[in-house]
Design a protein around this motif. Sequence first.
Motif, mmCIF file in Angstrom:
data_model
loop_
_atom_site.group_PDB
_atom_site.id
_atom_site.type_symbol
_atom_site.label_atom_id
_atom_site.label_comp_id
_atom_site.label_asym_id
_atom_site.label_seq_id
_atom_site.Cartn_x
_atom_site.Cartn_y
_atom_site.Cartn_z
ATOM 1 N N GLU A 99 28.866 -12.368 37.769
ATOM 2 C CA GLU A 99 29.647 -12.835 36.621
ATOM 3 C C GLU A 99 28.874 -13.769 35.703
ATOM 4 N N THR A 100 27.845 -14.428 36.214
ATOM 5 C CA THR A 100 27.117 -15.418 35.411
ATOM 6 C C THR A 100 25.787 -14.889 34.872
ATOM 7 N N SER A 101 25.556 -13.599 34.977
ATOM 8 C CA SER A 101 24.385 -12.997 34.342
ATOM 9 C C SER A 101 24.862 -12.103 33.206
ATOM 10 N N LEU A 102 24.012 -11.938 32.207
ATOM 11 C CA LEU A 102 24.396 -11.128 31.049
ATOM 12 C C LEU A 102 24.696 -9.695 31.451
ATOM 13 N N GLN A 103 25.776 -9.178 30.949
ATOM 14 C CA GLN A 103 26.209 -7.813 31.256
ATOM 15 C C GLN A 103 25.158 -6.776 30.883
ATOM 16 N N LYS A 104 24.402 -7.018 29.811
ATOM 17 C CA LYS A 104 23.423 -6.030 29.353
ATOM 18 C C LYS A 104 22.337 -5.755 30.388
ATOM 19 N N HIS A 105 22.171 -6.656 31.357
ATOM 20 C CA HIS A 105 21.158 -6.472 32.403
ATOM 21 C C HIS A 105 21.711 -5.804 33.657
ATOM 22 N N HIS A 106 23.008 -5.580 33.705
ATOM 23 C CA HIS A 106 23.633 -5.055 34.911
ATOM 24 C C HIS A 106 23.349 -3.560 35.091
ATOM 25 N N ALA A 107 22.842 -3.228 36.258
ATOM 26 C CA ALA A 107 22.730 -1.822 36.656
ATOM 27 C C ALA A 107 24.133 -1.357 37.042
ATOM 28 N N PRO A 108 24.379 -0.040 37.061
ATOM 29 C CA PRO A 108 25.716 0.440 37.440
ATOM 30 C C PRO A 108 26.182 -0.073 38.809
ATOM 31 N N ASP A 109 25.245 -0.269 39.721
ATOM 32 C CA ASP A 109 25.602 -0.747 41.064
ATOM 33 C C ASP A 109 25.113 -2.178 41.306
ATOM 34 N N GLU A 110 25.060 -2.972 40.249
ATOM 35 C CA GLU A 110 24.518 -4.342 40.314
ATOM 36 C C GLU A 110 25.196 -5.197 41.385
ATOM 37 N N LEU A 111 26.509 -5.210 41.405
ATOM 38 C CA LEU A 111 27.226 -6.041 42.373
ATOM 39 C C LEU A 111 26.921 -5.596 43.797
ATOM 40 N N GLU A 112 26.887 -4.312 44.039
ATOM 41 C CA GLU A 112 26.570 -3.795 45.374
ATOM 42 C C GLU A 112 25.151 -4.193 45.787
ATOM 43 N N GLN A 113 24.212 -4.162 44.824
ATOM 44 C CA GLN A 113 22.836 -4.578 45.121
ATOM 45 C C GLN A 113 22.783 -6.054 45.500
ATOM 46 N N LEU A 114 23.496 -6.884 44.739
ATOM 47 C CA LEU A 114 23.543 -8.314 45.052
ATOM 48 C C LEU A 114 24.142 -8.558 46.432
ATOM 49 N N GLU A 115 25.253 -7.883 46.721
ATOM 50 C CA GLU A 115 25.899 -8.057 48.026
ATOM 51 C C GLU A 115 24.980 -7.648 49.161
ATOM 52 N N ALA A 116 24.194 -6.594 48.960
ATOM 53 C CA ALA A 116 23.259 -6.123 49.989
ATOM 54 C C ALA A 116 22.138 -7.133 50.221
ATOM 55 N N GLN A 117 21.767 -7.888 49.192
ATOM 56 C CA GLN A 117 20.688 -8.875 49.317
ATOM 57 C C GLN A 117 21.118 -10.139 50.039
ATOM 58 N N MET A 118 22.409 -10.431 50.001
ATOM 59 C CA MET A 118 22.903 -11.673 50.579
ATOM 60 C C MET A 118 22.561 -11.753 52.069
#
Length: 152
Positions: A49-68
């Motif tokens: 939510e705190t990064s610019l939308q224009k940089h989001h990949a279609p699966d951005e949230l899933e990628q972030l969750e996988a990195q946690m």
Amino acid sequence: MLCPCGSDRDYKACCGPFHKRVTIAQTPEELMRSRYAAFALGEAQYLYETSLQKHHAPDELEQLEAQMGQVEWLKLEVTDAHDNIVAFKAYYRDESGIHLLHEKSTFVYLESLWFYDAGELYKTRIERNESCPCGSGKKYKKCCGKQGAASR
């Protein structure tokens, strides 16, 4: 619990209100510190939510969750903060040892909110005579740096 952002304040009075959406970051440095704490605590949704939308990949949230949880974030040092720029050193540990992420981040202010835009990475290493980021109180060369040298 002390806030992972390095403020020496309690998490509930520091980055906690940002993560719970009770308040918003007023400066790029506040946002950067709260994002570091989000990485340390597994707050993938907040990072998204705190990064610019224009940089989001279609699966951005899933990628972030996988990195946690793949690394243990140890320490944050803000080295410079002015205008919409924040430079920092973030120390972390993974299965191969302790590492340093040194970045100059750029933030954008849109619709009364700050957002992470981009980062420029520096090639920096942990100096032998620095305090060890693991928190032992020893110099890096006598602590975790010694372990890293043995594995080379």
